[in-house]
Design a protein around this motif. Structure first.
Motif, short mmCIF file in Angstrom:
data_model
loop_
_atom_site.label_atom_id
_atom_site.label_comp_id
_atom_site.label_asym_id
_atom_site.label_seq_id
_atom_site.Cartn_x
_atom_site.Cartn_y
_atom_site.Cartn_z
N LYS A 260 1.05 -0.87 0.23
CA LYS A 260 0.21 -0.01 0.10
C LYS A 260 0.46 1.20 -0.05
N ILE A 261 0.33 2.18 -0.37
CA ILE A 261 1.84 3.23 -0.88
C ILE A 261 0.52 4.75 -0.33
N PHE A 262 0.86 5.18 0.55
CA PHE A 262 -0.09 6.32 0.87
C PHE A 262 0.70 7.53 1.13
N SER A 263 0.06 9.16 0.20
CA SER A 263 0.56 10.33 0.73
C SER A 263 0.53 11.26 1.40
N GLY A 264 1.31 11.71 2.35
CA GLY A 264 0.62 12.88 2.82
C GLY A 264 0.76 13.82 1.91
N SER A 265 0.59 14.68 2.34
CA SER A 265 -0.29 15.91 1.82
C SER A 265 0.89 17.28 1.36
N GLU B 255 0.10 -5.79 5.38
CA GLU B 255 0.22 -5.06 4.53
C GLU B 255 1.86 -4.55 4.19
N ASP B 256 2.56 -4.16 3.41
CA ASP B 256 3.74 -3.35 2.90
C ASP B 256 3.40 -2.03 3.12
N VAL B 257 3.85 -1.19 3.92
CA VAL B 257 3.20 0.60 3.92
C VAL B 257 4.01 0.94 3.36
N TYR B 258 4.05 2.04 3.05
CA TYR B 258 4.71 3.12 1.97
C TYR B 258 4.17 3.63 2.19
N ILE B 259 4.48 5.04 2.68
CA ILE B 259 4.51 6.68 3.20
C ILE B 259 5.13 7.61 2.03
N VAL B 260 4.84 8.38 1.57
CA VAL B 260 5.25 9.49 0.75
C VAL B 260 5.16 11.04 2.12
N THR C 142 7.38 2.13 5.15
CA THR C 142 8.75 2.27 5.59
C THR C 142 8.61 3.57 4.62
N ALA C 143 9.16 4.74 5.46
CA ALA C 143 8.73 5.78 5.32
C ALA C 143 9.90 6.56 3.86
N VAL C 144 8.69 7.28 3.43
CA VAL C 144 9.54 8.02 1.49
C VAL C 144 10.03 9.20 1.74
N ILE C 145 11.08 9.53 2.00
CA ILE C 145 11.27 11.27 2.65
C ILE C 145 12.46 11.90 1.45
N PRO C 146 12.38 11.91 0.73
CA PRO C 146 12.48 12.39 -0.89
C PRO C 146 13.64 13.68 -0.25
N CYS C 147 13.14 14.22 -0.18
CA CYS C 147 14.15 15.33 1.24
C CYS C 147 13.84 15.29 2.64
N ALA D 31 8.70 3.46 12.19
CA ALA D 31 9.38 3.12 11.32
C ALA D 31 9.94 1.27 11.51
N ASP D 32 9.58 1.42 10.29
CA ASP D 32 10.75 0.53 10.01
C ASP D 32 12.01 0.17 8.68
N HIS D 33 11.88 1.16 7.74
CA HIS D 33 13.10 1.65 7.11
C HIS D 33 12.54 2.89 6.10
N ILE D 34 13.48 3.77 6.22
CA ILE D 34 13.62 4.68 5.59
C ILE D 34 14.18 4.86 4.61
N ILE D 35 13.43 5.35 3.22
CA ILE D 35 13.92 5.60 2.18
C ILE D 35 14.04 7.39 1.57
N THR D 36 14.94 7.77 1.13
CA THR D 36 15.52 9.19 1.29
C THR D 36 16.78 9.63 0.35
N MET D 37 16.52 10.29 -0.21
CA MET D 37 17.46 11.12 -1.33
C MET D 37 18.77 12.12 -1.21
N ASP D 38 19.83 11.65 -1.54
CA ASP D 38 20.87 12.76 -1.26
C ASP D 38 20.63 13.66 0.18
N LEU D 39 20.98 12.59 0.93
CA LEU D 39 21.04 13.20 2.34
C LEU D 39 22.64 14.05 2.39
N HIS D 40 21.96 15.82 3.16
CA HIS D 40 23.24 16.95 3.32
C HIS D 40 24.34 16.28 3.63
N ALA D 41 24.31 15.18 4.46
CA ALA D 41 25.62 14.24 4.81
C ALA D 41 25.17 13.22 5.12
N SER D 42 26.08 12.32 4.50
CA SER D 42 25.84 10.64 4.61
C SER D 42 25.60 9.54 5.94
#
Length: 320
Positions: free
Chosen positions: A5-10, A51-56, A86-91, A123-134
């Protein structure tokens, strides 16, 4: 794809919709509202049991409200018996507050606090992109996939800058040197960096260019631009050092305060950002802003995570 399941924040529903479309899924039903005292209320509108839940949810706009909304959504799914959240946090929010400096040693390490909050929320897992510091990945005790916009950036450079073989990749500060050398190596071109001295946050004092940009296209690369003081100063510095044209490529275009007027007045051919943060409103006020879509990278990361496949392929390839 069963049991996902994929859910979207606002914060960025357009990106969430693109990710869901790419995966051939519908976004899950969720209602977010505020009580009159401004408390956030979230209701998940469908069963997530097992379910395997992803929150963007991206760290942009009303950052504190959006972060709180994400935490509440994670917790709501967790106590509704989701098997994994899983929290999908692009920024990633508060990523710049990642250490104590020599000056002002009573500063908080807010990125670690945010990491703790996400873990405690469930949260059990984080997906993010280009962290300011790895190293922010080390603030978590749960798995973190830090994806890179680099493959998409390389693709954009090759397709949109005709004389990319005669360019110099430039980092606007010493901290981004690693990122820039990686791109320069992949393109087989030179790199340069600009050393800046800051008197206080969001204000740049003095800049020194290390490297050669004379009679070349200069491409400034950084992970984020907020008020754009640094990159606009850097662009002026590069032109005065003999660069023929200046581009800026940034993963997270925050563009707060005077950023848009600074870009409009600066000498950029184009300021290229990814859509980890919504840019539609900014593009109306600034014709120089161009957007690289990275929804397919996030979607592929979600698909691979759900199926138990390796994600490292995405570090060097853009999914077709």
């Amino acid at each position: 794809m069963p049991n996902i399941k994929i859910f979207s924040g606002s914060s960025h529903q357009d990106l969430s919709q693109k990710i869901a479309d790419r995966l051939g899924l519908e976004l899950g039903k969720v209602v977010t509202k505020k009580f009159s005292n401004q408390e956030t209320c979230v209701e998940i509108g469908e069963s997530v049991r097992g379910e395997d839940v992803y929150i963007v949810q991206s760290g942009c706009g009303e950052i504190n409200d959006n972060l709180m909304e994400l935490l509440i959504m994670i917790n709501a799914c967790k106590i509704a018996s989701a098997s994994r959240v899983t929290a999908v946090i692009p920024c990633f929010p508060y990523a710049r507050q990642d250490k104590k400096d020599k000056v002002g040693s009573r500063a908080p390490i807010s990125a670690k606090l945010v990491a703790n909050m996400l873990s405690v929320a469930g949260a059990d897992h984080i997906i993010t992109m280009d962290l300011h510091a790895s190293q922010i990945q080390g603030f978590f005790d749960i798995p973190v996939d830090n994806l890179y916009a680099e493959p998409a950036v390389l693709k954009w450079i090759r397709e949109n800058i005709s004389e990319w073989r005669n360019c110099t990749i430039v980092s606007p500060d010493a901290g981004g040197a690693k990122r820039v050398t990686s791109i320069a190596d992949r393109l087989n071109v030179d790199f340069a960096l600009i050393h800046k001295e800051r008197k206080k946050a969001n204000e740049v004092d003095r800049m020194v260019l290390v490297g050669d940009v004379k009679d070349r296209v200069a491409i400034l690369v950084d992970d984020m631009a907020d008020t754009c003081g640094t990159i606009c100063h850097a662009a002026d510095k590069l032109l005065s050092a003999g660069a023929t044209r200046v581009y800026a490529i940034l993963t997270h275009g925050i563009f707060s305060g005077p950023a848009i007027s600074r870009i409009n007045n600066a000498c950029f051919e184009a300021v290229v950002v990814t859509n980890t943060i919504p840019q539609e409103d900014k593009m109306k006020h600034c014709s120089k802003i161009q957007v690289i879509d990275i929804s397919m990278i996030l979607a592929e990361a979600i698909r691979r995570t759900h199926n138990g496949e390796s994600v490292s392929y995405l570090f060097s390839h853009v999914p077709l």
